[in-house]
Design a protein around this motif. Structure first.
Motif, PDB file in Angstrom:
ATOM      1  N   ALA A  46     -16.250-112.101-112.745  1.00 18.09           N
ATOM      2  CA  ALA A  46     -16.719-112.486-114.003  1.00 18.09           C
ATOM      3  C   ALA A  46     -17.822-111.205-114.289  1.00 18.09           C
ATOM      4  N   ILE A  47     -18.653-110.807-113.241  1.00 23.75           N
ATOM      5  CA  ILE A  47     -19.523-109.810-113.590  1.00 23.75           C
ATOM      6  C   ILE A  47     -19.009-108.554-113.814  1.00 23.75           C
ATOM      7  N   SER A  48     -17.856-108.247-112.980  1.00 25.24           N
ATOM      8  CA  SER A  48     -17.006-107.045-113.444  1.00 25.24           C
ATOM      9  C   SER A  48     -16.602-106.779-114.573  1.00 25.24           C
ATOM     10  N   ARG A  49     -16.272-108.065-115.316  1.00 28.60           N
ATOM     11  CA  ARG A  49     -15.528-108.098-116.680  1.00 28.60           C
ATOM     12  C   ARG A  49     -16.598-108.102-117.644  1.00 28.60           C
ATOM     13  N   GLY A  50     -17.903-107.990-117.431  1.00 29.65           N
ATOM     14  CA  GLY A  50     -19.199-108.178-118.274  1.00 29.65           C
ATOM     15  C   GLY A  50     -19.460-109.569-118.689  1.00 29.65           C
ATOM     16  N   ASP A  51     -18.818-110.721-117.936  1.00 32.73           N
ATOM     17  CA  ASP A  51     -19.044-112.042-118.216  1.00 32.73           C
ATOM     18  C   ASP A  51     -20.348-112.747-117.644  1.00 32.73           C
TER      19      ASP A  51
END
Length: 591
Positions: free
Chosen positions: A301-306
């Motif tokens: 999620a963090i990698s996707r910007g979420d």
């Protein structure tokens, strides 16, 4: 007994490379190797404050997590060490050491905020490590806690105002432990001695006023008070002379300050005794594979910007585990039926009773291994698979009985068929001899065991297939008058109709038994689902009661301190919790 992890040294769980967080596959594989419940202790704090030393002590080692001996931040990302829990049999203690916050070489504190948030999300006990006293500087350094609501989402859909209730965070936040290193003050207030916990509570008191400075002062304190129901504080003297701090890995306890040794021992004892098993919403205990999935979900999620979302992570975990629970239940059903079922069964009810017993065990197994089965989709899938299994066994039973009966008829009637071919009965009086022989052979067939549920139907089909032969012998038997032949034809027709009616009645009984079994299966699913939902409801109410008690206590404290506005906001949260506890829950399945 659950599997156990044996790690001689820590490994990196979440790598931090040029500001990018990536889950380390080696560490994930280690987590997947244990089914033990996990007690997860994470530590965060400024770099070079002695975090790693405390984590090594929890592991029962002097070496392990890198201590470092320079002014540079030594630990990068989040490192993991799994060891057998010293006080809880069949539990694993997972220690998470995070890279030091505030490293000037990084030049960007956004990465620190994500490390801080991940430590919160993954742990059951969250240790914040700092130097000196709890003063405003220490609180300012803890600004990451004020950003948590901007970094973490508890639910995929916030309330109608787009705001999440702090109760949503309280439900999954870990216990909070503040460790103060190189503490030099006397623990007293108003001239009276106080405990470290009282010192922490006093430090979290709010300041009256509405200026920006007052708000900045109060914000981190409010966040700690709102998010963490259970708080603990430990103070530590300096372990040894400054010049020896770089040698801590090689120093024995008798080389350290006795007060520090006692304080470290008290800290470890508290963690071992009081740190809870990592538990998700709904009382779901986290084991290795579940923590593995949570790490992957949050980092992705963090990698996707979420924003990492607790609800979504649990649902993603539930989808995987519920599908596995279905397969586990089906495998158990197949194993039990394979061991106990002998085809053909004498009656259909015998098969259905065995199916029902194995089905019940399979549903129970699914219920124990599943959670948050949204719209009961996996349970419906299990129900459909079990129904198909039952129908397949019924077909196999019919085929096994048909094959058995056909073989019996072939063995019993083949000499008669051969005699008919040789014309033994094509003579005056032959018809009566043939009928007499057929009756003898029918009796012999009916006396044979293990014919199964098709015994009558296969027999009647066989006799019907031979009617043309018996009729030909009847018509050529010169000892019988035409009237006698007509009577015999009518008799055969009546017997055939009576047999067909019997077969039809048996088929109707079988269909009725199948319909009744379908209804019993449905009721068994509903019964076990209702029981599970009631257990979940009680557990949820207990959780809400705990949060409510915490909120009421905090509201009373705010009123006592004179913070009316904050108290009103908290009162709204309390009302929302109380309303949610009043709502009845619906039970709907396979509608």
């Amino acid at each position: 007994m659950a599997s156990e992890i044996h790690m001689p040294a820590p490994v990196c769980l979440i790598e931090n490379t040029e500001g990018q967080l990536v889950a380390n596959q080696e560490a994930l594989e280690i987590l997947s190797g244990t089914k033990n419940p996990l007690v997860v202790v994470a530590i965060v704090g400024l770099y070079r404050t002695g975090k790693s030393y405390l984590m090594n002590k929890l592991a029962g080692k002097n070496k392990g997590f890198s201590l470092g001996s320079t002014v540079q931040s030594h630990t990068k990302g989040i490192w993991m060490w799994c060891v057998p829990h010293p006080k809880k049999p069949d539990h694993t203690l997972v220690l998470l050491d995070t890279e030091g916050l505030g490293d000037v070489e990084k030049g960007d504190n956004q990465n620190d905020s994500w490390i801080f948030a991940l430590a919160i999300l993954l742990s059951s006990t969250f240790v914040y490590n700092s130097m000196g006293t709890i003063n405003q500087q220490a609180m300012d350094q803890l600004h990451y806690v004020t950003e948590l609501s901007d970094r973490i989402r508890a639910k995929s859909s916030p309330n109608s105002n787009g705001i999440e209730d702090s109760a949503d965070f309280v439900s999954f936040f870990p216990d909070f432990v503040w460790t103060l290193r190189d503490f030099s003050l006397e623990l007293e207030a108003d001239g009276l001695p106080i405990t470290a916990d009282e010192y922490l509570e006093n430090s979290l008191k709010l300041k009256q006023g509405t200026t920006q400075s007052d708000q900045n002062f109060n914000l981190p304190r409010l966040c700690i008070r709102k998010f963490f129901p259970k708080k603990k504080c430990f103070i530590f003297d300096r372990p040894t002379h400054r010049k020896k701090l770089g040698q801590l890995e090689t120093l024995h306890d008798n080389d350290l300050d006795p007060e520090f040794v006692q304080q470290a021992s008290a800290f470890c004892s508290y963690i071992f005794k009081n740190s809870k098993t990592k538990t998700l919403s709904g009382g779901i205990k986290v084991n290795g594979p579940r923590l593995e999935k949570l790490v992957q979900t949050y980092v992705d999620a963090i990698s996707r910007g979420d924003l990492p979302c607790m609800e979504n992570a649990i649902l993603a975990l539930a989808q995987i585990e519920n599908a596995a629970a279905v397969q586990k239940a089906i495998a158990h059903y197949d194993q039990q039926m394979g061991q106990m079922l002998q085809l053909p069964t004498e009656t259909l009810q015998e098969l259905l009773n065995l199916h029902r017993a194995c089905e019940k065990e399979a549903i129970e197994l699914f219920m124990r291994n599943s959670f948050k089965d949204r719209d009961h989709l996996c349970q419906k899938d299990l129900a459909a698979q079990l129904e198909k299994k039952r129908d397949d066994f019924c077909k196999q039973n019919v085929q096994a009985s048909t094959d058995r009966c056909s073989d019996l008829l072939k063995d019993i009637f083949s000499p008669l068929e051969e005699a008919v071919k040789q014309g033994v009965y094509s003579k005056p009086g032959g018809y009566r001899l043939l009928i007499q022989k057929i009756q003898e052979l029918k009796t012999k067939y009916l006396q044979q065991p293990n014919k199964g549920i098709q015994a009558e139907e296969v027999l009647q089909e066989y006799l019907k297939s031979k009617e043309s032969v018996t009729d030909a012998i009847l018509q050529t038997d010169q000892t019988l008058t035409e009237k006698e032949k007509e009577i015999e034809v009518e008799r055969v027709k009546a017997e055939s109709a009576q047999a067909a009616a019997k077969v039809l009645e048996e088929m109707q009984i079988k269909n009725q038994q199948l319909m009744e079994q379908k209804e019993r299966s449905h009721q068994e699913h509903v019964r076990q689902l209702t029981e599970k939902m009631e257990r979940d409801r009680v557990q949820w109410l207990d959780e809400q009661e705990r949060i409510l008690a915490f909120k009421l206590q905090e509201q009373a404290r705010l009123l006592k301190e004179g913070f009316q506005n904050e108290s009103k906001r908290l009162h709204t949260e309390i009302q929302n919790i109380q309303k949610s506890m009043e709502k009845p829950r619906k039970t709907c399945f396979l509608s």
